[in-house]
Every structure is written in C-alpha cells, then in structure tokens.
Design a protein around this motif. Structure first.
Motif, PDB file in Angstrom:
ATOM      1  N   UNK A   1      -1.454   2.086   9.348  1.00  0.00           N
ATOM      2  CA  UNK A   1      -0.360   1.142   9.495  1.00  0.00           C
ATOM      3  C   UNK A   1      -0.872  -0.090  10.246  1.00  0.00           C
ATOM      4  N   UNK A   2      -0.621  -1.254   9.683  1.00  0.00           N
ATOM      5  CA  UNK A   2      -1.044  -2.486  10.359  1.00  0.00           C
ATOM      6  C   UNK A   2      -0.371  -2.611  11.726  1.00  0.00           C
TER       7      UNK A   2
ATOM      8  N   UNK B   1       0.196  -9.415  11.615  1.00  0.00           N
ATOM      9  CA  UNK B   1       1.534  -8.890  11.925  1.00  0.00           C
ATOM     10  C   UNK B   1       1.552  -7.383  11.755  1.00  0.00           C
ATOM     11  N   UNK B   2       2.578  -6.758  12.301  1.00  0.00           N
ATOM     12  CA  UNK B   2       2.776  -5.315  12.132  1.00  0.00           C
ATOM     13  C   UNK B   2       3.177  -4.993  10.700  1.00  0.00           C
TER      14      UNK B   2
ATOM     15  N   UNK C   1       9.070   8.407  -2.930  1.00  0.00           N
ATOM     16  CA  UNK C   1       8.236   7.202  -3.035  1.00  0.00           C
ATOM     17  C   UNK C   1       9.137   5.990  -3.286  1.00  0.00           C
ATOM     18  N   UNK C   2       8.941   4.950  -2.486  1.00  0.00           N
ATOM     19  CA  UNK C   2       9.739   3.743  -2.623  1.00  0.00           C
ATOM     20  C   UNK C   2      10.984   3.711  -1.756  1.00  0.00           C
ATOM     21  N   UNK C   3      11.259   4.790  -1.029  1.00  0.00           N
ATOM     22  CA  UNK C   3      12.429   4.788  -0.150  1.00  0.00           C
ATOM     23  C   UNK C   3      12.279   3.760   0.965  1.00  0.00           C
TER      24      UNK C   3
ATOM     25  N   UNK D   1       4.682  -2.231   2.693  1.00  0.00           N
ATOM     26  CA  UNK D   1       3.992  -3.455   3.107  1.00  0.00           C
ATOM     27  C   UNK D   1       3.269  -3.225   4.435  1.00  0.00           C
ATOM     28  N   UNK D   2       1.979  -3.530   4.436  1.00  0.00           N
ATOM     29  CA  UNK D   2       1.194  -3.358   5.653  1.00  0.00           C
ATOM     30  C   UNK D   2       0.688  -1.952   5.875  1.00  0.00           C
TER      31      UNK D   2
END
Length: 456
Positions: A83-84, A105-106, A199-201, A205-206
């Motif tokens: 995780x970023x 960014x996070x 998946x997709x819930x 991003x990041x």
C-alpha cells in the motif's frame, strides 16, 4: 492483567478511546513499545513512528473536544507492504524496489481510513510481490507463526506480517490483499479472522498489483465485527449497513469435491465439529458437488493459471533484466511459468471464468459455501526454505481452496474453528458469490461464536 492495547479487538479499544479511558497517544506509544520488545523483527518492514504520533495527537484533540470522527478514531492499523504510504517507496516485499521513487500520496484506502481517524503504525512484511501463499521472504526474513511453539512455522502468505502482527497482539487490525488467498490463508493459519471482499468493492488505487483480474483486499483482525467496522469506513460510512442475520435457517452448502482432497485429519475434525455446531444452532447444512472446481483445476493444468499469466505480464521486463537475480528464486520460477500461457489460452481462461461464475451463481443461489480455508495447519519453515520441490507442492496445496474463490469472484471470511496437528489453528471459510458481501458478513456475525466453539 489488562490486555495490551494491540491484543484488544477494535471494538474493545474503541470503547476505551471514546469514553476517555485511554488516550490515542498513550495507545500508540504502547503499541510501538510492544513492537520494539517483540523478538520477531521480521513482522514489520517499516515503522511510521513520527506519523503515528502526529495522527494520535490529532485524534486525541478531536475526542477531547467532542469532535470524534466515529468509532474508529484513534484505532491503530498496520498496512501490508504494497500500500502506498506518502513519502516512502512501495517495495512489495522486494529489495529490487527499494530505490523506487517515494510515492507522492497515500493509497486511496489508506486515505479513507485516515479520514475515519485510524492511525497508521507501519508496513508489514509479505511474500515478495505477493506471489506465494506461504509467507516466506528471503529478503526481510519470515515472520513466525505465534502459535508454533514446537518449531518455527510459516505465517501463511502473502499477507504474512499483517496476520502475525494481529495474532501476536501487536496491533488490533492490519490490512492485506488477496489474489489467491492472501488474506484468508494467513488468517486461518494464525487463528484470527480475515475478510476478503468481492473484487472491486474498494478502489485499488495506490496498491501494488499482482493480477488485476483477481486482486482484492480486506482486513485481518480478531473478530468479524471488527471487519464489518473497517469495511464501513472504507466506504466512507460512520456506521455499517451490515446487520447480523438470524443463524436459524441460514443455508450453508459444503462442496464435496477438491477442497477436502488430502485434508489433514485434525483440520477435517475441527471443521466437521464446527459444522455440527452450526447445524445444532439452526443452520441448514447441505452437501453438493461443485463442478466448477474440477474445471478450474483442469484449465490450470491445460493452459496455466490466470494469476501466473498476469503476474508474468506485470514483471516480464524485470525478469528479463538483472533485477531477477535479486528476487526470490521461487517467485522468479513461478512467475516465468506465465510465459507459457499463449494469448489464445489466456482468452480461453477468461471465457471459462465468465461461464463458471454464472453457472456457480445459479447453482449456489442464496446459500453460503463452507469448507476449510486451508487443508493443513501451518507447516515448519525450515524444510520449505531448503527444498524447492517441497515449497512448490506445499504452496499449491496451501493456495488451492482459497484460490478457487478468487477465480469465481467470491467474497469470503475465514474464522478460527479449532486446532489441528501440533495444536495449530484451523480456519473455517464461509464464502458467497460476488457482491453478496453484506449477506456474507451478516451471517458471519451470527455464526462466528458458534464456529469458534472453544477457540479464543
């Protein structure tokens, strides 16, 4: 003796914080003290002490001023190392990414839980590039399963450090990802709860990917209630829409093919005992064949695995260059298998997947699925580090049950249901078709105490 803050459930800790009985700054300092004193230094890859104290002070001020952001304000959380986190390179359990540029960014989910008031403690160790269900990492060390009192045992992967951090009582919750079982496997092997969302819930991003057709995420925590609270916050809600479903009348189907092949006696006994408890509590138990399971395995033997094909596409340039020499040899070996999946085979896998998802949904209807999260308990680490053939075979068996659900786009919750060989935890996997997360979590809320039995 009072439990350490990190050993509490999210709900228990929330009561202390919101009532003023515990201050977020005090909690964070205690959490880091516990981590510093813990003998296993392979659990975390990065600690965010300055950030965490700053976030804790902000939480403390809000609560003191009557401006709490909700039940999760002041709750510590750890993040899997993909995780970023703003200002840090995202290394995904690999040394080849340590020189990558820091992220600006996070990750979106980190931001969402920060908005709920949660405090980021650090990043947890993982299988390199999330590509193993065992949790062994030759670069940062392998976190040891806290229940392994005879010999060092695997944590399960790929969210290895996340599971151990919770199971060892260092943090109340950690976030993982799940492409083939990477939340549910380590949750099961470490005796905690793990929720893999559809998946997709949530946005990815990041989040460093493995196979975008399969990647999902979810929390590893102590209880289903904790998972429900975290799920709500990831959607920007202050209260969950999930309600406990009456256990009486809930229909649970147990597949009879594939998932019990080679199951250890202790795992089968713990699972069967939990099923019997559910039946006595009023759940309607049925048993059936799942033809999709056999078709998935046949497709993998014929065309290769979907995850392997997509992992190779992601890493093909890295594998062709000098970085490959600095990667886990077993990750390199497994990823290169994806090169053998030709484009027509990849398309055939996607077509098969779409058909099997539709057929399985019709077969399952409104029922939940139940089977062991993993067919065995956590094995010793040492033989797997030296014997590559054993590693490959054990990894395949460890991933088998959970990966079926990823292929079929299911959501799932692993709940401890007892112990097997060497007193090691056994996981009970409840699953449901895609986008039935609320129904699954509602049933799991009611069934958790029954499934756990005497397991604490």
């Amino acid at each position: 003796m009072t439990k350490p803050f990190g050993a509490m459930t999210v709900a228990q800790l929330s009561v202390l914080i919101q009532s003023g009985a515990a201050d977020p700054v005090e909690i964070v300092r205690s959490i880091f003290e516990g981590i510093d004193k813990h003998p296993d230094k392979a659990i975390f890859t990065v600690l965010l002490k300055e950030r965490a104290v700053e976030e804790a002070r902000a939480s403390s001020r809000r609560i003191r001023d009557g401006r709490s952001l909700g039940a999760l304000d002041g709750i510590p959380i750890a993040w899997k190392d993909l995780f970023d986190i703003e200002g840090l390179a995202t290394t995904a359990g690999s040394k080849v990414l340590t020189s990558a540029a820091p992220t600006a960014s996070d990750a979106a989910i980190v931001t969402a839980l920060k908005r709920a008031g949660m405090i980021s403690i650090g990043r947890t160790n993982m299988s390199e590039f999330a590509f193993s269900g065992l949790g062994i990492n030759p670069h940062y060390g392998t976190p040891q399963n806290p229940h392994g009192i005879d010999v060092p045992r695997i944590p399960g992967g790929s969210s290895s450090g996340a599971a151990v951090a919770v199971a060892a009582g260092l943090v109340p919750v950690a976030m993982g990802t799940d492409t083939g079982g990477s939340v549910r496997i380590p949750a099961a092997l470490n005796g905690i709860a793990g929720y893999k969302a559809t998946r997709g819930r949530y946005t990815m991003d990041g989040v460093f990917p493995l196979a975008k057709s399969l990647d999902s995420l979810g929390p590893l925590c102590r209880t289903v209630k904790d998972a429900v609270w975290i799920d709500a916050a990831m959607h920007g809600l202050t209260a969950s829409k999930v309600c406990a479903r009456p256990l009486k009348g809930i229909e649970v189907a147990i597949p009879q093919n594939v998932v019990f092949d080679g199951v250890e006696h202790g795992v089968a006994a713990a699972f069967d005992a939990a099923v019997e408890r559910l039946a006595k509590a009023g759940a309607i138990i049925s048993r059936m064949a799942m033809p999709a399971f056999d078709e998935i395995l046949a497709s993998m033997a014929r065309c290769g695995a979907l995850v392997t094909a997509e992992a190779f596409a992601l890493h093909r340039e890295r594998l062709a260059g000098p970085e490959a020499a600095d990667m886990d040899r077993r990750v390199v070996m497994r990823t290169r298998l994806g090169e053998k999946t030709a484009t027509p085979d990849y398309i055939a896998i996607l077509d098969l997947r779409a058909r099997l998802i539709a057929e399985s949904e019709r077969l399952i209807g409104d029922r939940l699925l139940a089977f062991p999260s993993v067919a065995h308990v956590a094995p010793p680490i040492a033989p797997l580090e030296t014997d590559d053939d054993l590693f490959v075979a054990t990894n395949a068996k460890t991933l088998r049950n959970t990966a079926l659900g990823n292929f079929l786009d299911w959501c799932g919750v692993s709940i401890p249901c007892g112990t097997g060989d060497a007193g090691m935890p056994v996981g009970f996997l409840l699953s449901a078709p895609a986008n039935r997360d609320e129904a699954l979590l509602g049933a799991a809320l009611s069934a958790e105490a029954v499934i756990r039995g005497d397991f604490v």
